[in-house]
Design a protein around this motif. Sequence first.
Motif, PDB file in Angstrom:
ATOM      1  N   THR A  96       2.736   9.003  -0.918  1.00 38.12           N
ATOM      2  CA  THR A  96       4.127   9.009  -0.454  1.00 38.12           C
ATOM      3  C   THR A  96       4.234   8.417   0.936  1.00 38.12           C
ATOM      4  O   THR A  96       5.137   7.614   1.226  1.00 38.12           O
ATOM      5  CB  THR A  96       4.676  10.446  -0.456  1.00 38.12           C
ATOM      6  N   LEU A  97       3.310   8.811   1.821  1.00 42.79           N
ATOM      7  CA  LEU A  97       3.324   8.281   3.181  1.00 42.79           C
ATOM      8  C   LEU A  97       3.078   6.781   3.192  1.00 42.79           C
ATOM      9  O   LEU A  97       3.690   6.044   3.985  1.00 42.79           O
ATOM     10  CB  LEU A  97       2.286   9.000   4.038  1.00 42.79           C
ATOM     11  N   ARG A  98       2.194   6.299   2.333  1.00 44.73           N
ATOM     12  CA  ARG A  98       1.912   4.862   2.292  1.00 44.73           C
ATOM     13  C   ARG A  98       3.128   4.078   1.806  1.00 44.73           C
ATOM     14  O   ARG A  98       3.368   2.950   2.240  1.00 44.73           O
ATOM     15  CB  ARG A  98       0.704   4.576   1.394  1.00 44.73           C
ATOM     16  N   ARG A  99       3.887   4.678   0.884  1.00 47.00           N
ATOM     17  CA  ARG A  99       5.107   4.000   0.434  1.00 47.00           C
ATOM     18  C   ARG A  99       6.134   3.934   1.551  1.00 47.00           C
ATOM     19  O   ARG A  99       6.859   2.957   1.688  1.00 47.00           O
ATOM     20  CB  ARG A  99       5.681   4.746  -0.773  1.00 47.00           C
ATOM     21  N   LEU A 100       6.205   5.003   2.354  1.00 48.50           N
ATOM     22  CA  LEU A 100       7.143   5.015   3.471  1.00 48.50           C
ATOM     23  C   LEU A 100       6.686   4.093   4.593  1.00 48.50           C
ATOM     24  O   LEU A 100       7.510   3.456   5.253  1.00 48.50           O
ATOM     25  CB  LEU A 100       7.300   6.445   4.009  1.00 48.50           C
ATOM     26  N   ALA A 101       5.369   4.062   4.820  1.00 47.86           N
ATOM     27  CA  ALA A 101       4.820   3.283   5.927  1.00 47.86           C
ATOM     28  C   ALA A 101       4.562   1.852   5.477  1.00 47.86           C
ATOM     29  O   ALA A 101       3.417   1.436   5.274  1.00 47.86           O
ATOM     30  CB  ALA A 101       3.527   3.930   6.428  1.00 47.86           C
ATOM     31  N   SER A 102       5.621   1.089   5.303  1.00 46.73           N
ATOM     32  CA  SER A 102       5.482  -0.273   4.795  1.00 46.73           C
ATOM     33  C   SER A 102       6.547  -1.174   5.410  1.00 46.73           C
ATOM     34  O   SER A 102       7.554  -0.710   5.946  1.00 46.73           O
ATOM     35  CB  SER A 102       5.623  -0.287   3.270  1.00 46.73           C
ATOM     36  N   ILE A 103       6.303  -2.463   5.309  1.00 44.75           N
ATOM     37  CA  ILE A 103       7.280  -3.443   5.781  1.00 44.75           C
ATOM     38  C   ILE A 103       8.578  -3.312   5.003  1.00 44.75           C
ATOM     39  O   ILE A 103       9.672  -3.530   5.550  1.00 44.75           O
ATOM     40  CB  ILE A 103       6.711  -4.867   5.650  1.00 44.75           C
ATOM     41  N   LYS A 104       8.493  -2.941   3.720  1.00 40.99           N
ATOM     42  CA  LYS A 104       9.712  -2.752   2.927  1.00 40.99           C
ATOM     43  C   LYS A 104      10.594  -1.680   3.537  1.00 40.99           C
ATOM     44  O   LYS A 104      11.820  -1.810   3.564  1.00 40.99           O
ATOM     45  CB  LYS A 104       9.351  -2.379   1.486  1.00 40.99           C
ATOM     46  N   THR A 105       9.980  -0.590   4.022  1.00 43.48           N
ATOM     47  CA  THR A 105      10.754   0.471   4.654  1.00 43.48           C
ATOM     48  C   THR A 105      11.414  -0.030   5.931  1.00 43.48           C
ATOM     49  O   THR A 105      12.578   0.274   6.212  1.00 43.48           O
ATOM     50  CB  THR A 105       9.845   1.673   4.969  1.00 43.48           C
ATOM     51  N   ILE A 106      10.665  -0.810   6.720  1.00 39.60           N
ATOM     52  CA  ILE A 106      11.237  -1.370   7.952  1.00 39.60           C
ATOM     53  C   ILE A 106      12.433  -2.257   7.621  1.00 39.60           C
ATOM     54  O   ILE A 106      13.493  -2.162   8.251  1.00 39.60           O
ATOM     55  CB  ILE A 106      10.171  -2.178   8.718  1.00 39.60           C
ATOM     56  N   ASN A 107      12.287  -3.107   6.610  1.00 39.19           N
ATOM     57  CA  ASN A 107      13.392  -3.983   6.220  1.00 39.19           C
ATOM     58  C   ASN A 107      14.616  -3.175   5.799  1.00 39.19           C
ATOM     59  O   ASN A 107      15.753  -3.516   6.147  1.00 39.19           O
ATOM     60  CB  ASN A 107      12.956  -4.901   5.078  1.00 39.19           C
ATOM     61  N   ALA A 108      14.379  -2.084   5.055  1.00 39.13           N
ATOM     62  CA  ALA A 108      15.491  -1.250   4.599  1.00 39.13           C
ATOM     63  C   ALA A 108      16.208  -0.607   5.784  1.00 39.13           C
ATOM     64  O   ALA A 108      17.438  -0.527   5.807  1.00 39.13           O
ATOM     65  CB  ALA A 108      14.979  -0.176   3.640  1.00 39.13           C
ATOM     66  N   ILE A 109      15.446  -0.146   6.781  1.00 39.04           N
ATOM     67  CA  ILE A 109      16.045   0.465   7.970  1.00 39.04           C
ATOM     68  C   ILE A 109      16.872  -0.563   8.732  1.00 39.04           C
ATOM     69  O   ILE A 109      17.997  -0.291   9.153  1.00 39.04           O
ATOM     70  CB  ILE A 109      14.962   1.066   8.878  1.00 39.04           C
ATOM     71  N   LEU A 110      16.315  -1.760   8.907  1.00 38.53           N
ATOM     72  CA  LEU A 110      17.031  -2.800   9.644  1.00 38.53           C
ATOM     73  C   LEU A 110      18.308  -3.223   8.921  1.00 38.53           C
ATOM     74  O   LEU A 110      19.354  -3.417   9.542  1.00 38.53           O
ATOM     75  CB  LEU A 110      16.122  -4.008   9.871  1.00 38.53           C
ATOM     76  N   ALA A 198       7.444   1.432  14.760  1.00 42.39           N
ATOM     77  CA  ALA A 198       7.770   1.222  13.354  1.00 42.39           C
ATOM     78  C   ALA A 198       6.882   2.090  12.469  1.00 42.39           C
ATOM     79  O   ALA A 198       5.703   2.292  12.780  1.00 42.39           O
ATOM     80  CB  ALA A 198       7.589  -0.248  12.989  1.00 42.39           C
ATOM     81  N   PRO A 199       7.415   2.622  11.366  1.00 42.92           N
ATOM     82  CA  PRO A 199       6.639   3.503  10.484  1.00 42.92           C
ATOM     83  C   PRO A 199       5.708   2.726   9.566  1.00 42.92           C
ATOM     84  O   PRO A 199       5.888   2.678   8.346  1.00 42.92           O
ATOM     85  CB  PRO A 199       7.733   4.229   9.696  1.00 42.92           C
ATOM     86  N   VAL A 200       4.695   2.088  10.141  1.00 50.78           N
ATOM     87  CA  VAL A 200       3.681   1.384   9.358  1.00 50.78           C
ATOM     88  C   VAL A 200       2.309   1.881   9.775  1.00 50.78           C
ATOM     89  O   VAL A 200       2.110   2.337  10.901  1.00 50.78           O
ATOM     90  CB  VAL A 200       3.769  -0.146   9.545  1.00 50.78           C
ATOM     91  N   LEU A 201       1.360   1.809   8.854  1.00 49.69           N
ATOM     92  CA  LEU A 201       0.005   2.265   9.150  1.00 49.69           C
ATOM     93  C   LEU A 201      -0.704   1.289  10.074  1.00 49.69           C
ATOM     94  O   LEU A 201      -1.356   1.673  11.029  1.00 49.69           O
ATOM     95  CB  LEU A 201      -0.777   2.452   7.845  1.00 49.69           C
ATOM     96  N   GLU A 202      -0.603   0.021   9.764  1.00 49.83           N
ATOM     97  CA  GLU A 202      -1.188  -1.018  10.616  1.00 49.83           C
ATOM     98  C   GLU A 202      -0.589  -2.367  10.226  1.00 49.83           C
ATOM     99  O   GLU A 202      -0.199  -2.556   9.067  1.00 49.83           O
ATOM    100  CB  GLU A 202      -2.711  -1.061  10.494  1.00 49.83           C
ATOM    101  N   PRO A 203      -0.489  -3.311  11.131  1.00 45.32           N
ATOM    102  CA  PRO A 203      -0.757  -3.155  12.564  1.00 45.32           C
ATOM    103  C   PRO A 203       0.396  -2.425  13.244  1.00 45.32           C
ATOM    104  O   PRO A 203       1.420  -2.155  12.607  1.00 45.32           O
ATOM    105  CB  PRO A 203      -0.825  -4.607  13.041  1.00 45.32           C
ATOM    106  N   GLU A 204       0.233  -2.094  14.527  1.00 48.16           N
ATOM    107  CA  GLU A 204       1.304  -1.432  15.256  1.00 48.16           C
ATOM    108  C   GLU A 204       2.472  -2.398  15.464  1.00 48.16           C
ATOM    109  O   GLU A 204       2.292  -3.508  15.941  1.00 48.16           O
ATOM    110  CB  GLU A 204       0.805  -0.919  16.618  1.00 48.16           C
ATOM    111  N   LEU A 205       3.658  -1.940  15.104  1.00 39.75           N
ATOM    112  CA  LEU A 205       4.865  -2.743  15.270  1.00 39.75           C
ATOM    113  C   LEU A 205       5.935  -1.923  15.973  1.00 39.75           C
ATOM    114  O   LEU A 205       5.911  -0.696  15.950  1.00 39.75           O
ATOM    115  CB  LEU A 205       5.411  -3.194  13.905  1.00 39.75           C
ATOM    116  N   LEU A 206       6.874  -2.619  16.596  1.00 42.22           N
ATOM    117  CA  LEU A 206       8.029  -1.988  17.201  1.00 42.22           C
ATOM    118  C   LEU A 206       9.278  -2.370  16.424  1.00 42.22           C
ATOM    119  O   LEU A 206       9.378  -3.481  15.917  1.00 42.22           O
ATOM    120  CB  LEU A 206       8.198  -2.431  18.665  1.00 42.22           C
TER     121      LEU A 206
END
Length: 213
Positions: A96-110, A198-206
């Motif tokens: 569940t955390l890996r699904r949340l911690a993804s670029i897709k989640t960042i795109n959805a938030i933006l 940003a909620p990603v595992l790696e790399p660190e993003l803002l």
Amino acid sequence: MNDSVISPATDRERLLPPMATEDFGLEFRVVARGGTRRGIRLERAFWTALKQMAESRKCTIGMLIDEIAESHGHTGNLTSAIRVACMRGLADENLTLRRLASIKTINAILVACPSPAFALSSSKRILTFNAPFQQLVRRQLPVAPSEEARHDLKLALDLNVADIFARLDANGETPVATGFVIGAGDRRYRGQLNAVRAPVLEPELLMAFVFGG
């Protein structure tokens, strides 16, 4: 070498976190649930996993063990059933955390954000952005289509990215405000933004949210 570590460190990158000796020690506990008392002997690592699972589910360890006993009583080995339940529970949470911690989640938030926002790498490269940010750039930095194709968007922050991450670490992830300048060709626009991790595992993003110009 640390005596509490089972596997000695090597010069290669670790695939797993170090395992402490105390995690392997068997610990006996009596778990009471209603009128039922059970004496259970488990490795301390599994007691820790049970505690974490109980906290996340807002229940007691006894309630978890009761459910495991009812669901897997046919196995005849409660401790094995508990170990398997711990592994399955933690694996499900990790997925569940890996699904949340993804670029897709960042795109959805933006996309959901009504104000200009974008995601930024540690090298200050804009990785993705939303429609309001695109509109801001086109409005503040108008360039002809042919020029737009030739010039990359440049970004400068008043705080460097490393300092922003350090402040987030120190202040419990409280958003960090900083000024910024974006430019295309010889045009510049100055504004203010709030930066969060940003909620990603790696790399660190803002993730940066523009709130003023």
